[in-house]
Each structure stands twice: as C-alpha cells, then as structure tokens.
Scaffold this active site. Sequence first.
Site, mmCIF file in Angstrom:
data_model
loop_
_atom_site.group_PDB
_atom_site.id
_atom_site.type_symbol
_atom_site.label_atom_id
_atom_site.label_comp_id
_atom_site.label_asym_id
_atom_site.label_seq_id
_atom_site.Cartn_x
_atom_site.Cartn_y
_atom_site.Cartn_z
ATOM 1 N N LYS A 1 0.830 -1.204 0.000
ATOM 2 C CA LYS A 1 0.000 0.000 0.000
ATOM 3 C C LYS A 1 0.866 1.256 0.000
ATOM 4 O O LYS A 1 0.536 2.244 -0.649
ATOM 5 C CB LYS A 1 -0.952 -0.010 1.200
ATOM 6 C CG LYS A 1 -1.970 1.136 1.153
ATOM 7 C CD LYS A 1 -3.328 0.694 0.654
ATOM 8 C CE LYS A 1 -4.304 1.812 0.325
ATOM 9 N NZ LYS A 1 -4.810 2.568 1.489
ATOM 10 N N GLY B 1 9.347 -23.772 13.982
ATOM 11 C CA GLY B 1 8.704 -24.841 14.730
ATOM 12 C C GLY B 1 8.304 -26.018 13.866
ATOM 13 O O GLY B 1 7.933 -25.880 12.708
ATOM 14 N N GLY C 1 1.326 -17.341 -7.484
ATOM 15 C CA GLY C 1 0.538 -17.957 -6.425
ATOM 16 C C GLY C 1 1.378 -18.182 -5.188
ATOM 17 O O GLY C 1 2.606 -18.053 -5.214
ATOM 18 N N ASP D 1 -3.829 -17.738 6.160
ATOM 19 C CA ASP D 1 -3.578 -18.163 4.779
ATOM 20 C C ASP D 1 -3.324 -19.655 4.638
ATOM 21 O O ASP D 1 -3.453 -20.191 3.541
ATOM 22 C CB ASP D 1 -2.368 -17.410 4.197
ATOM 23 C CG ASP D 1 -2.679 -15.949 3.883
ATOM 24 O OD1 ASP D 1 -1.798 -15.262 3.333
ATOM 25 O OD2 ASP D 1 -3.794 -15.487 4.199
ATOM 26 N N HIS E 1 -22.307 14.739 -1.330
ATOM 27 C CA HIS E 1 -21.906 15.419 -2.563
ATOM 28 C C HIS E 1 -20.820 16.435 -2.312
ATOM 29 O O HIS E 1 -20.917 17.196 -1.354
ATOM 30 C CB HIS E 1 -23.159 16.096 -3.147
ATOM 31 C CG HIS E 1 -22.969 16.673 -4.508
ATOM 32 N ND1 HIS E 1 -22.712 15.909 -5.614
ATOM 33 C CD2 HIS E 1 -22.982 17.959 -4.927
ATOM 34 C CE1 HIS E 1 -22.590 16.700 -6.657
ATOM 35 N NE2 HIS E 1 -22.758 17.940 -6.279
#
Lengths: 449, 487
Positions: B60, B124, B282, B324, B462
């Site tokens: 970002k 680990g 990927g 993930d 607006h």
Amino acid sequence: QEAAKYEKKVLVLDFVIPTPLGNSWGLGGTCVNVGCIPKKLMHQAALLGQALQDSRKFGWEFTEEVKHNWMTMTEAVQNYISSLNWGYRVALRDKKVTYENAYGEFIGPHTIKTTNKRGVENIYTAQRFLIATGERPRYLGIPGDKEYCISSDDLFSLPYCPGKTLVVGASYVALECAGFLAGLGLHVTVMVRSILLRGFDQDIANKIGEYMEEHGVTFIREFVPIEVKQVAEGSPGILKVVAKSTKEDTIIEGEYNTVLLAIGRDACTRRIGLDKVGVKINEKTGKIPVNDQEQTNVPYIYAVGDILQDKLELTPVAIQAGRLLVQRLYGGATRKCDYVNVPTTVFTPLEYGACGYPEETAMEKFGEENIEVYHSHFWPLEWTVPSRDNNKCYAKIICNIPDNERVIGFHVLGPNAGEITQGFAAAMKCGVTKEQLDSTIGIHPVCAE
Amino acid sequence: GTNEYDLLVVGGGSGGLACAKEAAQFGKKVAVLDYVEPSPQGTKWGLGGTCVNVGCIPKKLMHQAALLGSALKDAQHYGWNITQPVNHTWSVMAQAVQNYVKSLNWGHRVQLQDKKVKYFNMKGSFSDTHTIRGLTKAGKETVVTAENIVIATGGRPKYPEHIAGALEYGITSDDLFWLKESPGKTYDKIKNDVSLECAGFLTGIGLDTTVMMRSIPLRGFDQQMASLVTEHMESYGTKFLKRCSPTKVEKLENNRLQVTWKNTDLGTEETDSFDTVMWAVGRAPDTETLNLKAVGVKTNSETGKIIVDASEATSIPHIYAVGDITEGRPELTPTAIAAGKLLARRLFGQSSELMDYENVPTTVFTPLEYGCVGLSEEAAVQCYGSDNIEVYHAYYKPLEFTVAERDATQCYIKMVCLREGEQRVLGLHFIGPNAGEVIQGFALGIKCGATYPQLMKTIGIHPTCAEEVTKLHITKRSGLDATVTGC
C-alpha cells in the site's frame, strides 16, 4: 428534468442577481457555480499541495520551492463550471424543458411575471409551481461590508489571488474556504463570534479547528467586525478591519488583502411575490414551511431545497426531494423523501464525515445512560512515511443501548471522509447495530476499517 | 496436564498474533513461535508475518508512492508550478517503507511483551500433538509443550521451478519490497492480484514494466471488473503479454536477464531482456517443515493447505489453524485476525461465536483501485440464474479528474441484486480512487441484509464518488447508456 419524463409541459426560470461586487454565473444553482463543485476542486488543489510535500518522502524529487498560481486554478475550475452550465442547458433542451434566464415573481393565482437581464417582461401561467430559489450569503450590516468584502459568491471566480485573507464566520463554508486558502499557501485568519460549526458535533468541530491552527490558520475567537475600511485600492487591495470583542470592550484592528464573509445564508423568498399568492414564510428566517410532501400552505405551490424550513441545506437532499415530488405528482408514486440519517461531509483540511446524531444531541435525546460511544484515533498508513499528524484522525460511533445498541451516530475525521461515510450511511439506513458492525470484516489497509 | 503453555501459536503473522494476544487477555499462558526462512534471494524480515513485512503494508505504501506520482501531474492542472522533470528514487522510497515496517516489527514485539506472551524466534515443527520443536537460526533446539496449538504459518510465493533459471534469477514479492536498488525494467509473471498491484506501482514510479499472463487476470474476481482494471493499467503504461508462457530465464553478459516465452495465440517464441524478473504465480503453505505428518494433521493434497472445520479445528484435537494456511479461506489479513480472535475466545472465553466468512469485502490496490464485497456477477448468475438477478451499473467521473484532465473510462460501479421481492444486494463492485474507503461501509450494509430500495433511500454525500452507489438506477437488462451525466 424528472417532470419532463412524464411529458409534462415544464418551464424553468433561473436568474442570478449579481453580487454587490457585480459577480454572476450561469444555470445550475449554488452547488454547481458557487458551492460544492468549485469548493471541492479548490479543496483538492490544497490537498495536492500537501501531496507534493508527502511525495518527497516517497522518493519523488523536484525543486524545493513550489508555488501556487491562483489564476491557473481558478480558470480551470471556471472552465469546468461553464461546461456544467452548458450541460444543463443542453439537458433541458433535450428533455424539452423550456428555460428562461429571467427573474420570476408571482403576481396572482397561478400567474408569474418574468423579467430578464434587459428588463423585458413576460407573463406565464401554470397548473403547479415549484419554488427552489435557494439562498445567498448574508452580509454583516456594518460600514464597508458590501463595498469591500467578498463572499463565497465571489471567491470561486475571483480574477486575482486573494492574498492575506480574513474569513469572518465559523460555518462550514468559512472553515472550508479558510482551509483551502491556507493550503494554497495564503496567510489566513478566521474571526469567530462564538463556536465552530454550530449544529455539528462540537467535540469534532474543535478537533477540526485545532488541526487548522496547527496547519497555519490563525483564529481570532470571540470577536466580530464592526467596520471595514479601504486602505489601498488594488487587486487585491488592502483593507483594514476593526473588530470588537463579544465579551469585553476590547477593539482590535487588522489589515488584510481580502475579507471573506461566511456568516450564513438567507433564503431568496422575500421578493418573489409570495404574498400575492398567499404562501406563508417564516418571517424571521425567510424559509418556507412545507408538509412531508414538500407542499406549501397553497396546494398548487411546492418548494424544495435550501429554502425549506427545518430541512438540510444539501444538494443531494434537494435533488432527491425534487425527483420524488414529481414522481408522486405525475407518476403515481407514493414514496416521500427520507430526511432521516442524511449523511454529510465538511471538506475542511481534515475532512469530517457524519451521519445521524452528534454526541451531545444523542445524550440529550436518549439520556447519557442509554448511549454508548465507541471511539478511536487512527493514523492513515499513507501519513506514516511522511511522519505527519500522528493521532489526529478520529472516528466515533454513537449507539443506542436499549435499542440493540443501534448505531445512531457516525463520525469520522480523516482523509476521504465522504467516501468512507457514504457506505456507513447506507448501513444506518438498514438499521445497523454495534454487533453487526463488529462482525463485518475490515478491508486492509484502509482508514474505513 | 503437564503442558508448559495453555496456547502455543506457530507463526507470528496477522492470524497468529491476534490469536495469541486475545488468549493472553484471558490470563492464559501463551507463546508464539515466529521464524522467517530467507527467500531464495536471501531476503528475510522481522515479526509480524506477510502483511506487515512483504504484503499489505509495503504494498500500500508503494502504491501510495505511485499515486503521488499521478498527484504531481494533477497538481500542475490545479495551479501548482512544478518544474519538470520529476524523478523518482527507489532507494528513498524503499528505505522509508522498510523503516516503517521495522517500526511495526518492534511494535509487535513490545505488544507481545506487554501482554506477557512469550516470543520465540524459532522455526517450529511437530514432535507430537502437544509438542513443538523449535530451532533457532544457529541451530539451537528448544522443546515447547502446550495444551492447544494453533498453526498460523501462512504461505510463501511459489516459484515456477519447471522454468529454467526461474529460481536463480527471479525474485518474488518477498524480495521486491526489500530491494535496496531499483528493480529497473521489470518483467512480472502473474497469476493474481499481488502481481497486478506490484506491476501497477512499478509503472507508477516510472519503471518499464511488463506483465505476462497465461490466461485470465484476477481469477476468482468478477471478470468484467478484472478487465476494466487491466484495461486501465494498459492505458496507464503497463505492458501486457497475454496468453503467453515463459519457457526460460537466462543471465546476459551485462547482468540483465533474458526471458524467452511462448505466445500461445501465435504459436511463436519471443524474447526480451529485463533488469528484474518477478514471479507472482501464487502462494503455497510451507507445511513440509512443520512435520504435520508426524501428528496426522490433514491437508488438501492439491494445495497443501490445512483442512479445518467451521471452528478452525484441524483433524487432530487441540490443534487448530488460522489464516492463509487454511484451506478454502480468503487469504486476507482481516479474516485471519478475526478468525484468530474468535478462536481464542472460544478456547478460553466461553464464547461459541464462529467466524463468518460470508460477504468479506476486499480491495485490489491497482493504479485504479477495485473494491468489492459479495458475489461477482458470474457467481450470482450461477447461483440464482440470470433471470432472477438485476444488475445496476454506472460509468462515472470523479470530480477531481475533471480539472486534472484524467481519463475516467474505467471508473465504474456495479451492484448485483436479487430481482424479486425486497431485492437484496448480493454484490457490490467499485472501480475508482479510494475504492477501499468506499466499499467498507457498504460491506456493513450488506452484513445487515441491505436491499436495493434501502440503498436508494440513502441520500448521497456530494460531491464524492461513493454517492454514485446510492444513485444507481440503470440496469444492464435495459441496455441503456449507463454513463452518469450532470450534477
């Protein structure tokens, strides 16, 4: 435009009485010409000034000194506005709506007299009328105000850089203008009679003021101007402002190139012959009371927009009310304009988006023990690298505990506040509760999360 | 039992840290193991996981750097006098970004300390269902036992190892954000949004960037929106080689890299040389080194990801997984965080609340950003049938683009609703500036079951881009021109 869709014979009268300094503009009203549109563009110009500074920290290189050219910006803004004026004229023509650039006044039942710029008169009759004449900036009523001061009606097309500016007022108009003028590099002072942003959440209003002070705007609190004198002519010239304290007898003086008055707006209802057709107005404010179908006390006369009593002075509200009114009149619809939880945004240097109750109003209406306020300061990721304004951005939601902790107030102070607030306003329309808010996953990394 | 810890979290990323910190709030004895295996190019980083170090955050920030480049161009239209040329220096940006990331690493360590969570900088692996063997960089071993274990080791970028030279000469997003010097002329082999975002900001800071795609961009996302995103990138200056597949990467004498590829449309073989080759084909979980086989935690044979149920439990009692690494879950920081927190609350806080993975909003931070929540148009059609859905859409122009004379061709909004009944909103898609800020609140609305009429009842703010969502009224079905006109 909506009425024309129902193949009604429609006439639009639009006329701009020049400002005391002689300024005028085309079709489209306040928003397009001297409101939302030029305001947001100039605010954007100021934001870009900040972006320039930030960009160096992100690796961009260019000359140290960067100056802003008022004329380049104003010309570009005015060109865009002209395209909108033109666009409206084309749209009206395409939809077969008759447009007259003339001043309208009622002269009798169902009858209106129009006078154009050259004084040529016409008379029209109509089955129904819609009054949408909006407002114009108020003047102080002190010596020198109309001769030497400008208002937002003049600022956006000013043919010279305003220079060192005194902004009188604490409305959102005052703060937004002061904000972008300072952002463009001008010396700006704001003279405030009492509080900032009356009607808005005061905690946030004060944060807005603080931020502006930290970013180069001087505030003179609890003073009102009593006289404006011209010291030197020019574009801009030099003006001397004499001001008196609201608390004691102190008098102060200051010299400025430009004095911008932003102390409020007055409805354009007093000289359009409303008495001839019996439309009642609030004598004090000039605003027109209407029922929930935007109908005045005269059944065939309706009103929308800034001139309505007890309604919000916002373009989208006016548009929505106008469209729905016509759909009810000619389309058999029954839907009324929903004035509850109308979101808004103040485009000050630190933008403020809000929907629903300010904290103090919520406390008053529901009782302190029934309100829970959740709040957080945050630091936009984009401000980390330039090391800017840590802990200035702020968000709070106000929940009604007995009603399932329903969110009744949403306030965000930070960049892109309008973009953030819009979706939350939609959620509030769906009755969002704190629990539902908690179960919504955030988008990362953004401020809205 | 005689376990040392109530909770041991393997993986100090978004999901792992959130879970650990939440568990600590309940007064539990918690430990976190975090270790970063250096990338093939040797890049490594501190505590915080992918998001903080090689994901969302640096991405970002570099995207912002690119946006600021556009802002500099806009600024001139708005009256700012900037003398040309304007240059971008990679090392200034990279150092600033890297410094900020390091401050976050530090912040995470302090937070763990404050919350009395024990932190081990160790790799680990399972010895048994309650025992993890931790190995430091130097090879020192520590054995840690826990009542509950949460696996949150995330994923790492895949290499197309069948392509000669891919591993030796190519980099991935793991390396890109930590490069000290500019990547120069970059070749980006992509599969997903990570790479479009990288290609986007590299173009934005002035680098000659080419993206090679075998088939479709942004698989899984609404394809109409994906096309608009890549169309914009093309007009923005990113080069696209569509329906091409690389066959080899070789190093040239001048240290540049030569990429050879097959153009499947033309059936030809082509080459070009680049300074940098970046693979974004990927991500895959690193389950090999966890030694999951030793404890029998089931993984998906194709993806290698850990199979979990609705409560984040694996096939083995007391062993859970978030983030993930879990099969079938979105690969997003906020879902990992939420899942981690809720898991801790269920384990230690007497909560029974499960994670809701429905209607998770997300944003692709390409030069013209794309934010969305809910179903894509094609998923809605598949689910309900095209006769039963209504798609409202609009092409709009952000006000700020007008004076800047910027092209708004791909600025587009699409809302997919059920056609009958209350017309519930199934999906909202927005392409334009600040897409994430726009979508977030609407995601909240969708969580509340927002309907089309409710959105239309909402008054717009607006002038913003977001207000156009509340003004959507042209349907695709009508065939009418969906360009927004006027104020």
